[in-house]
Design a protein around this motif. Structure first.
Motif, mmCIF file in Angstrom:
data_model
loop_
_atom_site.group_PDB
_atom_site.id
_atom_site.type_symbol
_atom_site.label_atom_id
_atom_site.label_comp_id
_atom_site.label_asym_id
_atom_site.label_seq_id
_atom_site.Cartn_x
_atom_site.Cartn_y
_atom_site.Cartn_z
ATOM 1 N N LYS A 118 1.089 -1.098 0.000
ATOM 2 C CA LYS A 118 -0.100 0.231 0.016
ATOM 3 C C LYS A 118 0.935 1.172 0.152
ATOM 4 O O LYS A 118 1.780 1.099 0.675
ATOM 5 N N GLN A 119 0.595 2.157 -0.851
ATOM 6 C CA GLN A 119 1.486 3.105 -1.036
ATOM 7 C C GLN A 119 1.054 4.783 -1.055
ATOM 8 O O GLN A 119 -0.215 4.784 -1.431
ATOM 9 N N ILE A 120 1.752 5.555 -0.458
ATOM 10 C CA ILE A 120 1.413 6.866 -0.660
ATOM 11 C C ILE A 120 2.339 7.503 -1.651
ATOM 12 O O ILE A 120 3.716 7.281 -1.787
ATOM 13 N N TRP A 121 2.017 7.955 -2.660
ATOM 14 C CA TRP A 121 2.889 8.598 -3.630
ATOM 15 C C TRP A 121 2.957 9.891 -3.637
ATOM 16 O O TRP A 121 2.153 10.765 -3.136
ATOM 17 N N PHE A 122 4.402 10.687 -3.851
ATOM 18 C CA PHE A 122 4.970 11.848 -3.984
ATOM 19 C C PHE A 122 5.179 12.371 -5.236
ATOM 20 O O PHE A 122 5.637 11.626 -6.010
ATOM 21 N N LEU A 123 4.857 13.624 -5.649
ATOM 22 C CA LEU A 123 5.270 14.180 -6.833
ATOM 23 C C LEU A 123 6.088 15.162 -6.379
ATOM 24 O O LEU A 123 6.162 16.186 -5.763
ATOM 25 N N LEU A 124 7.578 15.250 -6.938
ATOM 26 C CA LEU A 124 8.828 15.912 -6.657
ATOM 27 C C LEU A 124 9.220 16.609 -8.023
ATOM 28 O O LEU A 124 9.092 16.347 -8.779
ATOM 29 N N ARG A 125 9.944 17.620 -7.783
ATOM 30 C CA ARG A 125 10.389 18.438 -8.656
ATOM 31 C C ARG A 125 11.976 18.795 -8.471
ATOM 32 O O ARG A 125 12.262 18.908 -7.133
ATOM 33 N N LEU A 126 12.708 18.098 -9.294
ATOM 34 C CA LEU A 126 14.061 18.438 -8.917
ATOM 35 C C LEU A 126 14.530 19.784 -9.413
ATOM 36 O O LEU A 126 14.284 20.439 -10.335
ATOM 37 N N VAL A 127 14.922 20.529 -8.046
ATOM 38 C CA VAL A 127 15.701 21.676 -8.017
ATOM 39 C C VAL A 127 17.259 21.822 -8.392
ATOM 40 O O VAL A 127 17.687 22.791 -8.486
ATOM 41 N N GLY A 128 17.770 20.624 -8.170
ATOM 42 C CA GLY A 128 19.133 20.533 -8.339
ATOM 43 C C GLY A 128 19.408 20.230 -9.926
ATOM 44 O O GLY A 128 18.749 20.675 -10.595
ATOM 45 N N ARG A 129 20.443 19.562 -10.031
ATOM 46 C CA ARG A 129 20.825 19.278 -11.483
ATOM 47 C C ARG A 129 20.941 17.746 -11.646
ATOM 48 O O ARG A 129 21.084 16.932 -10.787
ATOM 49 N N ASP A 130 20.982 17.329 -12.985
ATOM 50 C CA ASP A 130 20.814 15.913 -13.283
ATOM 51 C C ASP A 130 22.289 15.059 -12.627
ATOM 52 O O ASP A 130 21.969 14.225 -12.248
ATOM 53 N N CYS A 131 23.331 16.048 -12.568
ATOM 54 C CA CYS A 131 24.455 15.405 -11.967
ATOM 55 C C CYS A 131 24.415 15.130 -10.537
ATOM 56 O O CYS A 131 25.329 14.500 -10.038
ATOM 57 N N ASP A 132 23.343 15.647 -10.033
ATOM 58 C CA ASP A 132 23.363 15.222 -8.494
ATOM 59 C C ASP A 132 22.607 13.995 -8.458
ATOM 60 O O ASP A 132 22.745 13.269 -7.227
ATOM 61 N N VAL A 133 22.113 13.255 -9.254
ATOM 62 C CA VAL A 133 21.553 12.000 -9.364
ATOM 63 C C VAL A 133 22.915 10.889 -9.312
ATOM 64 O O VAL A 133 23.978 11.243 -9.998
ATOM 65 N N SER A 134 22.761 10.150 -8.317
ATOM 66 C CA SER A 134 23.800 9.240 -7.891
ATOM 67 C C SER A 134 23.068 7.693 -7.683
ATOM 68 O O SER A 134 22.744 7.653 -6.573
ATOM 69 N N LEU A 135 23.137 6.838 -8.741
ATOM 70 C CA LEU A 135 22.507 5.445 -8.488
ATOM 71 C C LEU A 135 23.446 4.656 -7.463
ATOM 72 O O LEU A 135 22.997 3.467 -7.100
#
Length: 180
Positions: free
Chosen positions: A96-113
């Motif tokens: 059972k899930q609560i879903w969040f909608l987020l906006r990236l305000v950082g940069r693509d390079c902040d993503v780290s898998l």
């Protein structure tokens, strides 16, 4: 932590960029794409769990995102028996899930898998908001549709572009967009 009805509390994350495209992660060593998601630990609020999962799966901190909205109620999906661990069969039905909608305000390079010791994704890309559900594992598709439909009202309007939205793919090998 499973509730009395057999569902594990969980959060789902729809991360958008300035073009209202969504983050789409490729499950490690699989040809399956999905939104980040994860369980709510004992004592956590859904928002706390969302930030923890966002950091563990995508490497983003609270300063990199803005919450645009969340679903009003829990959305449930059942997991087929073949996907359930033997020791959980009988008591566990699904999520059972609560879903969040987020906006990236950082940069693509902040993503780290590789932010955690147990990565979930080995590649990622930006995709149109109305993603092709064929890439989503079948038993999650309806919840994805419901979450996207409920949360679309929180998307800010964007300026008209001269062309169609791009879908760019990033390799999880170096966690950097192509060309860097």
């Amino acid at each position: 932590m499973i509730d009395r009805d057999g569902y594990r509390p969980n959060v789902g994350i729809i991360l958008t960029n300035a073009k209202n495209q969504v983050f789409w992660g490729k499950r490690i060593r699989q040809d399956a794409w999905q939104f980040p998601q994860g369980g709510i630990q004992h004592g956590e609020t859904p928002e706390q769990a969302m930030y923890r999962e966002l950091n563990e799966e995508v490497g983003l901190q609270t300063c990199h995102v803005e919450i645009l909205g969340r679903t009003r109620d829990w959305m449930r999906y059942e997991v087929p028996n073949g996907w359930v661990r033997r020791d959980s069969r009988g008591s566990y039905k699904g999520q059972k899930q609560i879903w969040f909608l987020l906006r990236l305000v950082g940069r693509d390079c902040d993503v780290s898998l590789r932010a955690s010791g147990h990565p979930e994704f080995d590649a990622w890309r930006w995709n149109d908001y109305w993603v092709d559900m064929g890439a989503v594992i079948e038993f999650k598709r309806e919840v994805y549709r419901m979450a996207l439909n409920e949360l679309v009202r929180f998307l800010p309007a964007i300026k008209a572009s001269s062309g169609r939205g791009e879908s760019s793919r990033h390799s999880g090998n170096n966690d950097q967009p192509p060309g860097r």
